[in-house]
Write a protein that holds these residues in place. Structure first.
Motif, PDB file in Angstrom:
ATOM      1  N   UNK A   1      25.625 -35.398  45.572  1.00 17.76           N
ATOM      2  CA  UNK A   1      27.073 -35.153  45.452  1.00 17.76           C
ATOM      3  C   UNK A   1      27.920 -36.393  45.211  1.00 17.76           C
ATOM      4  N   UNK A   2      27.602 -37.515  45.875  1.00 15.56           N
ATOM      5  CA  UNK A   2      28.501 -38.678  45.797  1.00 15.56           C
ATOM      6  C   UNK A   2      28.022 -39.734  44.800  1.00 15.56           C
ATOM      7  N   UNK A   3      26.784 -40.213  44.973  1.00 14.82           N
ATOM      8  CA  UNK A   3      26.291 -41.292  44.116  1.00 14.82           C
ATOM      9  C   UNK A   3      25.717 -40.786  42.793  1.00 14.82           C
TER      10      UNK A   3
ATOM     11  N   UNK B   1      17.213 -36.788  41.691  1.00 14.79           N
ATOM     12  CA  UNK B   1      16.133 -36.807  42.670  1.00 14.79           C
ATOM     13  C   UNK B   1      15.506 -35.423  42.761  1.00 14.79           C
ATOM     14  N   UNK B   2      14.432 -35.334  43.560  1.00 19.00           N
ATOM     15  CA  UNK B   2      13.793 -34.026  43.758  1.00 19.00           C
ATOM     16  C   UNK B   2      14.122 -33.449  45.139  1.00 19.00           C
ATOM     17  N   UNK B   3      14.762 -34.258  45.991  1.00 18.54           N
ATOM     18  CA  UNK B   3      15.239 -33.793  47.299  1.00 18.54           C
ATOM     19  C   UNK B   3      16.247 -34.809  47.824  1.00 18.54           C
ATOM     20  N   UNK B   4      17.242 -34.335  48.595  1.00 17.82           N
ATOM     21  CA  UNK B   4      18.211 -35.271  49.151  1.00 17.82           C
ATOM     22  C   UNK B   4      18.855 -34.683  50.396  1.00 17.82           C
ATOM     23  N   UNK B   5      19.392 -35.582  51.223  1.00 23.17           N
ATOM     24  CA  UNK B   5      20.287 -35.199  52.314  1.00 23.17           C
ATOM     25  C   UNK B   5      21.591 -35.961  52.108  1.00 23.17           C
ATOM     26  N   UNK B   6      22.703 -35.293  52.375  1.00 26.92           N
ATOM     27  CA  UNK B   6      24.034 -35.853  52.117  1.00 26.92           C
ATOM     28  C   UNK B   6      24.880 -35.678  53.377  1.00 26.92           C
ATOM     29  N   UNK B   7      25.648 -36.716  53.700  1.00 28.32           N
ATOM     30  CA  UNK B   7      26.494 -36.676  54.891  1.00 28.32           C
ATOM     31  C   UNK B   7      27.832 -37.322  54.573  1.00 28.32           C
TER      32      UNK B   7
ATOM     33  N   UNK C   1      24.910 -31.752  53.774  1.00 26.76           N
ATOM     34  CA  UNK C   1      24.383 -30.923  52.696  1.00 26.76           C
ATOM     35  C   UNK C   1      22.986 -31.421  52.354  1.00 26.76           C
ATOM     36  N   UNK C   2      22.118 -30.530  51.924  1.00 28.71           N
ATOM     37  CA  UNK C   2      20.773 -30.937  51.520  1.00 28.71           C
ATOM     38  C   UNK C   2      20.224 -29.963  50.479  1.00 28.71           C
ATOM     39  N   UNK C   3      19.368 -30.500  49.639  1.00 33.25           N
ATOM     40  CA  UNK C   3      18.628 -29.688  48.680  1.00 33.25           C
ATOM     41  C   UNK C   3      17.210 -30.244  48.618  1.00 33.25           C
ATOM     42  N   UNK C   4      16.254 -29.364  48.585  1.00 43.12           N
ATOM     43  CA  UNK C   4      14.867 -29.816  48.542  1.00 43.12           C
ATOM     44  C   UNK C   4      13.997 -28.739  47.920  1.00 43.12           C
ATOM     45  N   UNK C   5      12.746 -29.094  47.673  1.00 45.39           N
ATOM     46  CA  UNK C   5      11.783 -28.190  47.065  1.00 45.39           C
ATOM     47  C   UNK C   5      10.383 -28.676  47.417  1.00 45.39           C
TER      48      UNK C   5
END
Length: 287
Positions: A32-34, A38-44, A65-69
Motif C-alpha cells: 500500500x505505501x512503498x 512482492x508475493x506476500x506482505x504485512x502493512x501497518x 493489512x496483509x496479503x499472502x499466498x
C-alpha cells in the motif's frame, strides 16, 4: 528455528523440519505505501503522538493489512510447497517511513511494511505432510506456527547467544558484587560527594566510549584493539550503570556505596572485555 538443522528436501520424512531456499510464486501484490512488488506482505499504519513530559511516543489508530499466498521453496536438493493459513513476517527486516506533521496537535503517521519477494533466500520452519499427490508440503500444525526468517537473522542471533555465553559469568560476578556493597558491606567512611565524579560517570564515560571507538576504527593493529576495547568498556559500563546509579542517587544512598557499586560494574566489564575481546570481536566477523 535456530537450533533446528536444515533438512535437504529429498530427505524429508515428515514432521517438524526447517527448509532453506529461494521463494517463488506466480502471483504478485503491490504494497500500500512503498508500492513494492512482492508475493506476500504485512502493512501497518499508526498515528504517533509524543509525550513531552516523559519523552515517549505512543501509537494511536493502528491500521493493519496483509496479503499472502502459498509459495514454493527451491534449493539444490529439490522444491517444496509452503502452505500459508496466516502470515507472520516479524523476523524479516521492516521498511518504515514517518510522515511528520507541521500542524500543532496533529499526530505524525508511521508506515511499516515487511515483504516476501520472488528470489528471496529464507528459512521456513514448519510441519511436513504429504498431500493427495503424495508430495510433501510445509504448513503449520496445531499449536505449532510456521516460522519464516532470513539466514542473516539466524546468523546474527546465533552470534549474539555466543557472545552472551562468554559474558554471563561476568554478569553473575557483577550482580554479586553490586548486591554485596548495597546490602552487606559496612559503610566504613563518609565521603563527600564529588560533582566532578558524578558528571564523569554520567556524561564523561559515554563520551569517552564513543571517542575511543571512533579513533579505534581509524587505525590498525594493536592500537585498534586497545582503543576499541577501552571504548567498548566505557560505553558498556555507562549503559549498565546508568539506571542503577540514577536510582541510588534518587534514594539518597550513601556516596561511598555508590562509588563502590560503579567501580564493581567497571571492574567486571573491564575483565570481560580484556579476557574475551578477541572472541567477542570474532563472533561478529563476516564469514
Amino acid at each position: 528455528m535456530i537450533k533446528t538443522a536444515t533438512t535437504p528436501i529429498y530427505e524429508i520424512a515428515g514432521g517438524w523440519i526447517k527448509i532453506q531456499g529461494t521463494v517463488s510464486a506466480s502471483k504478485t501484490f503491490v504494497t500500500p505505501h512503498f508500492k513494492q512488488e512482492c508475493i506476500a506482505y504485512t502493512y501497518r499504519k499508526a498515528d504517533i503522538s509524543y509525550d513531552s513530559e516523559d519523552n515517549t511516543e505512543r501509537e494511536n489508530s493502528v491500521t493493519t493489512e496483509e496479503e499472502f499466498q502459498d509459495f514454493y521453496l527451491t534449493n539444490p536438493t529439490g522444491k517444496i510447497k509452503v502452505i500459508l493459513h496466516k502470515i507472520n513476517l516479524a523476523l524479516l527486516s521492516a521498511k518504515t517511513d514517518t510522515l511528520h506533521s507541521i500542524k500543532y496537535a496533529v499526530d505524525d503517521i508511521r508506515y511499516t511494511e515487511r515483504t516476501l519477494k520472488n528470489g528471496d533466500l529464507i528459512s521456513v520452519l514448519g510441519y511436513a505432510n504429504k498431500n493427495s499427490n503424495h508430495q510433501f508440503e510445509l504448513s503449520e500444525q496445531d499449536n505449532q506456527p510456521l516460522l519464516i526468517a532470513t539466514p542473516d537473522f539466524e546468523d546474527k542471533t546465533k552470534k549474539s547467544f555466543k557472545v552472551f555465553k562468554y559474558l554471563i559469568p561476568y554478569f553473575i560476578l557483577m550482580y554479586l558484587a553490586v548486591n554485596y556493597f548495597l546490602f552487606f558491606a559496612p559503610v566504613k567512611q563518609q565521603i563527600e560527594k564529588s560533582t566532578a565524579f558524578v558528571l564523569f560517570i554520567f556524561f564523561g564515560m559515554p563520551i569517552l566510549g564513543i571517542l575511543f571507538s571512533v579513533i579505534g576504527t581509524k587505525i590498525n593493529g594493536f592500537g585498534k584493539v586497545v582503543l576499541s576495547g577501552i571504548g567498548g568498556t566505557c560505553f558498556v559500563t555507562s549503559l549498565l550503570s546508568f539506571p542503577l546509579l540514577c536510582l541510588l542517587f534518587m534514594t539518597d544512598t550513601d556516596y561511598y556505596l555508590i562509588e563502590r557499586v560503579w567501580a564493581s560494574i567497571l571492574l567486571c566489564t573491564t575483565l570481560a572485555f580484556t579476557i574475551h575481546y578477541r572472541k567477542i570481536e570474532g563472533a561478529f566477523d563476516q564469514d
